[in-house]
Structures are given as C-alpha cells and as structure tokens.
Design a protein around this motif. Sequence first.
Motif, PDB file in Angstrom:
ATOM      1  N   PHE A  47       0.794  -1.228   0.000  1.00 55.15           N
ATOM      2  CA  PHE A  47       0.000   0.000   0.000  1.00 55.15           C
ATOM      3  C   PHE A  47       0.826   1.277   0.000  1.00 55.15           C
ATOM      4  O   PHE A  47       0.264   2.360   0.049  1.00 55.15           O
ATOM      5  N   SER A  48       2.153   1.186  -0.045  1.00 54.10           N
ATOM      6  CA  SER A  48       2.946   2.415  -0.137  1.00 54.10           C
ATOM      7  C   SER A  48       3.021   2.842  -1.601  1.00 54.10           C
ATOM      8  O   SER A  48       2.828   2.043  -2.527  1.00 54.10           O
ATOM      9  N   GLN A  49       3.300   4.109  -1.824  1.00 55.63           N
ATOM     10  CA  GLN A  49       3.189   4.682  -3.162  1.00 55.63           C
ATOM     11  C   GLN A  49       4.124   4.040  -4.186  1.00 55.63           C
ATOM     12  O   GLN A  49       3.683   3.606  -5.245  1.00 55.63           O
ATOM     13  N   VAL A  50       5.415   3.983  -3.896  1.00 52.07           N
ATOM     14  CA  VAL A  50       6.365   3.449  -4.880  1.00 52.07           C
ATOM     15  C   VAL A  50       6.144   1.958  -5.089  1.00 52.07           C
ATOM     16  O   VAL A  50       6.148   1.473  -6.226  1.00 52.07           O
ATOM     17  N   CYS A  51       5.926   1.221  -4.007  1.00 46.49           N
ATOM     18  CA  CYS A  51       5.692  -0.225  -4.131  1.00 46.49           C
ATOM     19  C   CYS A  51       4.452  -0.503  -4.975  1.00 46.49           C
ATOM     20  O   CYS A  51       4.463  -1.382  -5.852  1.00 46.49           O
ATOM     21  N   THR A  52       3.395   0.254  -4.734  1.00 45.80           N
ATOM     22  CA  THR A  52       2.165   0.051  -5.489  1.00 45.80           C
ATOM     23  C   THR A  52       2.377   0.365  -6.963  1.00 45.80           C
ATOM     24  O   THR A  52       1.934  -0.397  -7.832  1.00 45.80           O
ATOM     25  N   SER A  53       3.078   1.446  -7.267  1.00 45.08           N
ATOM     26  CA  SER A  53       3.303   1.777  -8.681  1.00 45.08           C
ATOM     27  C   SER A  53       4.187   0.730  -9.351  1.00 45.08           C
ATOM     28  O   SER A  53       3.942   0.345 -10.499  1.00 45.08           O
ATOM     29  N   GLU A  54       5.198   0.227  -8.639  1.00 42.78           N
ATOM     30  CA  GLU A  54       6.063  -0.818  -9.200  1.00 42.78           C
ATOM     31  C   GLU A  54       5.300  -2.106  -9.486  1.00 42.78           C
ATOM     32  O   GLU A  54       5.420  -2.687 -10.565  1.00 42.78           O
ATOM     33  N   LEU A  55       4.538  -2.574  -8.511  1.00 44.88           N
ATOM     34  CA  LEU A  55       3.829  -3.837  -8.685  1.00 44.88           C
ATOM     35  C   LEU A  55       2.689  -3.709  -9.693  1.00 44.88           C
ATOM     36  O   LEU A  55       2.398  -4.655 -10.429  1.00 44.88           O
ATOM     37  N   ALA A  56       2.068  -2.538  -9.775  1.00 49.74           N
ATOM     38  CA  ALA A  56       1.038  -2.310 -10.795  1.00 49.74           C
ATOM     39  C   ALA A  56       1.674  -2.306 -12.188  1.00 49.74           C
ATOM     40  O   ALA A  56       1.097  -2.855 -13.138  1.00 49.74           O
ATOM     41  N   SER A 144      13.530  -0.691 -12.751  1.00 46.59           N
ATOM     42  CA  SER A 144      13.202  -0.700 -14.166  1.00 46.59           C
ATOM     43  C   SER A 144      12.742  -2.091 -14.590  1.00 46.59           C
ATOM     44  O   SER A 144      13.491  -3.064 -14.450  1.00 46.59           O
ATOM     45  N   LEU A 145      11.540  -2.186 -15.126  1.00 48.44           N
ATOM     46  CA  LEU A 145      11.055  -3.468 -15.620  1.00 48.44           C
ATOM     47  C   LEU A 145      11.846  -3.922 -16.836  1.00 48.44           C
ATOM     48  O   LEU A 145      11.949  -5.121 -17.094  1.00 48.44           O
ATOM     49  N   ASP A 146      12.411  -2.981 -17.558  1.00 48.76           N
ATOM     50  CA  ASP A 146      13.246  -3.350 -18.707  1.00 48.76           C
ATOM     51  C   ASP A 146      14.499  -4.098 -18.253  1.00 48.76           C
ATOM     52  O   ASP A 146      15.010  -4.947 -18.979  1.00 48.76           O
ATOM     53  N   ASP A 147      14.989  -3.799 -17.050  1.00 49.12           N
ATOM     54  CA  ASP A 147      16.132  -4.550 -16.504  1.00 49.12           C
ATOM     55  C   ASP A 147      15.748  -6.006 -16.274  1.00 49.12           C
ATOM     56  O   ASP A 147      16.529  -6.914 -16.518  1.00 49.12           O
TER      57      ASP A 147
END
Length: 160
Positions: A47-56, A144-147
Amino acid sequence: MTFPAAGPAAGSRAPDFETRNQYGEPVRLSDYAGRRDVVLVFYPYAFSQVCTSELAALRDRPDLLAAAEFLAVSCDPMFTLRAYSDAQQLPFGLLTDFWPHGAIATSYGVFDAERGCALRGTFVIDRTGLVRWSVVNQIPEARSLDDYAAALAKLRPELG
C-alpha cells in the motif's frame, strides 16, 4: 541509484525458503526447480506509493509475467497481502516474510533491520536454483522493468 545485492552473488545457489502467499498457501522456492525461472521482487511495504506503482507496472506487463514466476516478498502479514493483492488486482504471488520477521530478506541480504522491512531488491533465479542477476535500489527508487526483461532474455534468448 542501484547497487549489487549484498546477498547471494550471481552464480551462487539461491537460499531456499518456505512461506505463505496472500491466500495462505505454502510456497517453497525449491518447488520451482527444474520447472520455471523465478524473479524474487522484495519490496518494503504493501500500500505504499512506490511499491504500489512498481507492482502495478509489473501487473501490466504480461510479457514479463509469462517469462518467469514472479514472487513479490514483503514483511507484511499474510492478511495485509491478501487485501493489497485484491485491491491492486495483482496476478502473481505476494509472499509474507512476517515471521520470523525478515528471515527471507535477511537470507538474501536485503533486510533493513532499522526500518523492519525489505529493501527494494530483485533476484533472477534460473531453473537450476542459481542466482543469475540481482540488483538493489534505494527504498524510494522504483526499479526498471526493462532490466528484468534484459536479465530474463539472457536466461532464455528465445524470449528476447
């Protein structure tokens, strides 16, 4: 800023573990041996901002999800992970490292004892159980998901 993980180096055996996913089902890393490459994605807090954006963002990359088994690991309790998974519609396993607190993250060298959470570490593990690639980002910095895609393409050139 990224830096190599302090845990198992590329070419070394990934530490095995057993825990539960967001549905309470047991998950053991070694169960994937010989069957599927695994990407362990340690993250600090549901539920934290960066974690949520990464997992989404990961949720929205079916090409990556098809290439390996993604397992996202945090020190949150199982019931929190279930609510988080449902709220974000995450189609991959969220694994609890709640008790013993941080034991999995510690075995991978990505537990922040001062904060009581996992660092933002990623480990690509091949079907033989060897770590092939790893990286750790600062807690506020998304990966980076590209990584991930590049690391997986090196394992399976046919995916690249």
